[in-house]
Design a protein around this motif. Structure first.
Motif, mmCIF file in Angstrom:
data_model
loop_
_atom_site.group_PDB
_atom_site.id
_atom_site.type_symbol
_atom_site.label_atom_id
_atom_site.label_comp_id
_atom_site.label_asym_id
_atom_site.label_seq_id
_atom_site.Cartn_x
_atom_site.Cartn_y
_atom_site.Cartn_z
ATOM 1 N N GLY A 44 109.909 59.771 51.512
ATOM 2 C CA GLY A 44 111.064 59.760 52.404
ATOM 3 C C GLY A 44 112.362 59.571 51.652
ATOM 4 N N GLY A 45 112.365 58.677 50.651
ATOM 5 C CA GLY A 45 113.574 58.455 49.871
ATOM 6 C C GLY A 45 114.004 59.690 49.103
ATOM 7 N N VAL A 46 113.045 60.399 48.497
ATOM 8 C CA VAL A 46 113.369 61.625 47.756
ATOM 9 C C VAL A 46 113.880 62.700 48.713
ATOM 10 C CG1 VAL A 46 112.432 63.450 46.281
ATOM 11 C CG2 VAL A 46 111.707 61.082 45.942
ATOM 12 N N ALA A 47 113.251 62.822 49.893
ATOM 13 C CA ALA A 47 113.725 63.784 50.892
ATOM 14 C C ALA A 47 115.118 63.401 51.387
ATOM 15 C CB ALA A 47 112.747 63.843 52.061
ATOM 16 N N GLY A 48 115.371 62.098 51.529
ATOM 17 C CA GLY A 48 116.701 61.643 51.928
ATOM 18 C C GLY A 48 117.757 62.036 50.915
ATOM 19 N N LEU A 49 117.410 61.995 49.624
ATOM 20 C CA LEU A 49 118.335 62.446 48.583
ATOM 21 C C LEU A 49 118.708 63.907 48.794
ATOM 22 C CD1 LEU A 49 119.787 62.227 45.840
ATOM 23 C CD2 LEU A 49 117.583 62.698 44.740
ATOM 24 N N ALA A 50 117.720 64.739 49.112
ATOM 25 C CA ALA A 50 117.998 66.151 49.386
ATOM 26 C C ALA A 50 118.943 66.294 50.574
ATOM 27 C CB ALA A 50 116.694 66.901 49.645
ATOM 28 N N LEU A 78 98.616 63.331 52.891
ATOM 29 C CA LEU A 78 99.185 62.968 54.191
ATOM 30 C C LEU A 78 99.809 64.209 54.831
ATOM 31 C CD1 LEU A 78 100.923 59.596 53.225
ATOM 32 C CD2 LEU A 78 98.681 59.927 54.284
ATOM 33 N N VAL A 79 99.287 64.618 55.969
ATOM 34 C CA VAL A 79 99.798 65.796 56.664
ATOM 35 C C VAL A 79 101.008 65.382 57.490
ATOM 36 C CG1 VAL A 79 99.256 67.680 58.244
ATOM 37 C CG2 VAL A 79 97.481 66.765 56.738
ATOM 38 N N GLY A 100 88.897 48.803 44.950
ATOM 39 C CA GLY A 100 89.647 47.593 45.262
ATOM 40 C C GLY A 100 91.081 47.852 45.674
ATOM 41 N N LYS A 101 91.410 49.062 46.140
ATOM 42 C CA LYS A 101 92.768 49.421 46.541
ATOM 43 C C LYS A 101 92.899 49.405 48.058
ATOM 44 C CE LYS A 101 93.878 50.333 42.246
ATOM 45 N NZ LYS A 101 94.817 49.503 41.477
ATOM 46 N N ASP A 102 94.063 49.001 48.529
ATOM 47 C CA ASP A 102 94.351 48.976 49.956
ATOM 48 C C ASP A 102 94.923 50.343 50.355
ATOM 49 O OD1 ASP A 102 95.258 48.596 52.543
ATOM 50 O OD2 ASP A 102 96.116 46.627 52.161
ATOM 51 N N ALA A 103 94.114 51.168 51.019
ATOM 52 C CA ALA A 103 94.530 52.529 51.363
ATOM 53 C C ALA A 103 95.738 52.527 52.291
ATOM 54 C CB ALA A 103 93.369 53.282 52.009
ATOM 55 N N ARG A 104 95.770 51.598 53.231
ATOM 56 C CA ARG A 104 96.893 51.535 54.185
ATOM 57 C C ARG A 104 98.200 51.264 53.450
ATOM 58 N NH1 ARG A 104 99.438 47.526 57.314
ATOM 59 N NH2 ARG A 104 100.188 48.308 59.340
ATOM 60 N N TRP A 105 98.208 50.321 52.539
ATOM 61 C CA TRP A 105 99.422 49.986 51.810
ATOM 62 C C TRP A 105 99.847 51.134 50.899
ATOM 63 C CZ3 TRP A 105 103.723 47.792 51.687
ATOM 64 C CH2 TRP A 105 104.383 47.400 50.525
ATOM 65 N N LEU A 106 98.895 51.857 50.334
ATOM 66 C CA LEU A 106 99.235 53.005 49.507
ATOM 67 C C LEU A 106 99.900 54.097 50.330
ATOM 68 C CD1 LEU A 106 96.027 53.222 47.283
ATOM 69 C CD2 LEU A 106 98.341 52.678 46.493
ATOM 70 N N ARG A 107 99.406 54.329 51.548
ATOM 71 C CA ARG A 107 100.030 55.332 52.420
ATOM 72 C C ARG A 107 101.466 54.946 52.753
ATOM 73 N NH1 ARG A 107 94.861 55.346 55.125
ATOM 74 N NH2 ARG A 107 93.761 57.309 54.747
ATOM 75 N N ILE A 108 101.696 53.683 53.051
ATOM 76 C CA ILE A 108 103.035 53.223 53.388
ATOM 77 C C ILE A 108 103.989 53.450 52.220
ATOM 78 C CG2 ILE A 108 104.424 51.176 53.941
ATOM 79 C CD1 ILE A 108 101.968 50.112 55.459
ATOM 80 N N ARG A 109 103.539 53.127 51.027
ATOM 81 C CA ARG A 109 104.383 53.316 49.846
ATOM 82 C C ARG A 109 104.641 54.798 49.582
ATOM 83 N NH1 ARG A 109 101.352 49.842 45.376
ATOM 84 N NH2 ARG A 109 103.079 50.567 44.053
ATOM 85 N N ALA A 110 103.623 55.632 49.785
ATOM 86 C CA ALA A 110 103.805 57.072 49.583
ATOM 87 C C ALA A 110 104.814 57.646 50.578
ATOM 88 C CB ALA A 110 102.471 57.794 49.706
ATOM 89 N N ALA A 118 116.303 56.832 54.730
ATOM 90 C CA ALA A 118 115.143 57.717 54.827
ATOM 91 C C ALA A 118 113.879 57.024 54.323
ATOM 92 C CB ALA A 118 115.396 58.995 54.029
ATOM 93 N N ALA A 119 113.990 56.257 53.245
ATOM 94 C CA ALA A 119 112.828 55.532 52.718
ATOM 95 C C ALA A 119 112.351 54.480 53.710
ATOM 96 C CB ALA A 119 113.182 54.883 51.384
ATOM 97 N N ALA A 120 113.296 53.773 54.326
ATOM 98 C CA ALA A 120 112.924 52.747 55.308
ATOM 99 C C ALA A 120 112.235 53.367 56.512
ATOM 100 C CB ALA A 120 114.175 51.976 55.748
ATOM 101 N N PHE A 121 112.689 54.547 56.927
ATOM 102 C CA PHE A 121 112.056 55.215 58.060
ATOM 103 C C PHE A 121 110.637 55.646 57.710
ATOM 104 C CE2 PHE A 121 111.166 59.104 60.549
ATOM 105 C CZ PHE A 121 111.244 58.561 61.828
ATOM 106 N N GLY A 122 110.443 56.092 56.466
ATOM 107 C CA GLY A 122 109.100 56.458 56.036
ATOM 108 C C GLY A 122 108.138 55.289 56.122
ATOM 109 N N ALA A 123 108.591 54.135 55.660
ATOM 110 C CA ALA A 123 107.744 52.944 55.752
ATOM 111 C C ALA A 123 107.548 52.523 57.203
ATOM 112 C CB ALA A 123 108.376 51.802 54.952
ATOM 113 N N LEU A 124 108.595 52.674 58.011
ATOM 114 C CA LEU A 124 108.530 52.234 59.410
ATOM 115 C C LEU A 124 107.506 53.025 60.205
ATOM 116 C CD1 LEU A 124 109.725 50.461 61.669
ATOM 117 C CD2 LEU A 124 111.404 52.267 62.075
ATOM 118 N N ILE A 125 107.502 54.348 60.069
ATOM 119 C CA ILE A 125 106.553 55.141 60.858
ATOM 120 C C ILE A 125 105.139 55.022 60.303
ATOM 121 C CG2 ILE A 125 108.327 56.778 61.580
ATOM 122 C CD1 ILE A 125 107.190 58.773 59.583
#
Length: 309
Positions: free
Chosen positions: A195-201, A31-32, A180-190, A69-76
């Motif tokens: 985002g959560g790890v970056a928020g920790l920083a 993800l760029v 059989g994987k949902d690519a969209r859902w995987l991107r959201i989780r990533a 930060a994690a919630a914002f990652g999922a939101l965008i």
């Protein structure tokens, strides 16, 4: 010198966590994200508002900043997870600028709190008890612990089926779909995890610096994080740590050159970005996989014996 080394190692550790988070999103998932600094900012501002304005303790501020930060990652990622790589990059850059301009133009707290004034007097845990030098050593150990925790987390995720599914996304949506994987859902989780790890920083940076304002989180800072990942080796979490060490060492070394070279401080400060840019160009030209390339996992196979039993 000891105080500077303590400061430098602490900053390296904080940015190493930020580089690990981008490596999870880009190096592992492809993800760029050109707006990665937004997660850093949300972690810093989330914890700051909770501790300075609301009056909670630092632990609550840390949890709040990470979750924000994690919630914002999922939101965008929700409306953009289906976009192609170039459109995804533009949308993340725009989202980061929206966040920065929101905090720049919004006052939360007192008359001179928030907005362009930023926030000062951010709580620094155990500062009154340990003193300045003791606090510096304590915070370095604290950051080192969080670096180890973050590295362990991303390593664990990489070795799980979830991590292998994220790697499949780098090759295109057809690969995970075939499994059989949902690519969209995987991107959201990533995006949420990174985002959560970056928020920790960001939380660690705010309570170490004791002051934040929107000028600390310009798009240039995202370039710094990207340079760490590219230099170290995208896809290799150890490479992200190596890249953080080298880039931050260059970024903070100009203060020692001020009296040694006949260049004014402003020009010297700008030249460090030139040095980092040249270094990245050389790495892309001669070491396109970075200083510590991602290890390609190979699976052993057994040759079936021919002939009759």
């Amino acid at each position: 010198m000891i105080e500077f080394l303590t400061y430098l190692l602490t900053i390296i550790g904080i940015w190493a966590i930020l580089a690990l988070s981008l490596n999870l999103q880009y190096g592992l998932t492809g993800l760029v994200n050109l707006g990665h600094i937004a997660f850093f900012m949300l972690g810093a501002y989330g914890s700051t508002i909770l501790t300075v304005v609301v009056g909670t303790n630092v632990v609550v501020g840390l949890i709040g900043g990470v979750l924000l930060a994690a919630a914002f990652g999922a939101l965008i990622a929700l409306p953009t997870a289906h976009l192609q790589q170039d459109y995804w990059a533009i949308s993340t850059l725009a989202a980061a600028e929206i966040v920065r301009l929101f905090f720049k133009n919004t006052t939360i707290g007192g008359t001179y709190q928030g907005g362009p004034h930023g926030y000062s007097d951010i709580p620094q845990p155990l500062l009154d008890t340990l003193g300045n030098q003791g606090f510096g050593i304590f915070y370095l150990v604290l950051v080192a612990g969080f670096v180890a925790l973050s590295w362990g987390l991303v390593q664990w995720l990489t070795g799980m089926p979830f991590g292998r599914a994220l790697k499949a996304i780098r090759e295109g949506d057809e690969v995970p779909r075939a499994l059989g994987k949902d690519a969209r859902w995987l991107r959201i989780r990533a995006m949420a995890l990174g985002g959560g790890v970056a928020g920790l920083a960001g939380v660690l940076y705010a309570h170490f610096n004791a002051f934040v304002d929107p000028t600390y989180f310009k798009p240039l800072e995202t370039f710094i994080v990207w340079s760490m990942v590219i230099l170290g080796g995208a896809g290799n979490h150890l490479g992200a740590l190596v890249g953080s060490l080298i880039i931050q060492a260059i970024y903070n070394s100009t203060r020692f050159l001020a009296g040694a070279v006949p260049i004014d401080a402003d020009t010297l400060g700008s030249l460090r970005m030139v040095a980092i840019g040249v270094l990245i160009i050389l790495v892309i030209m001669f070491l396109p996989n970075g200083l510590v390339p991602e290890r390609v996992r190979r699976y052993a196979h057994t040759r079936r014996r021919q002939g009759s039993d």
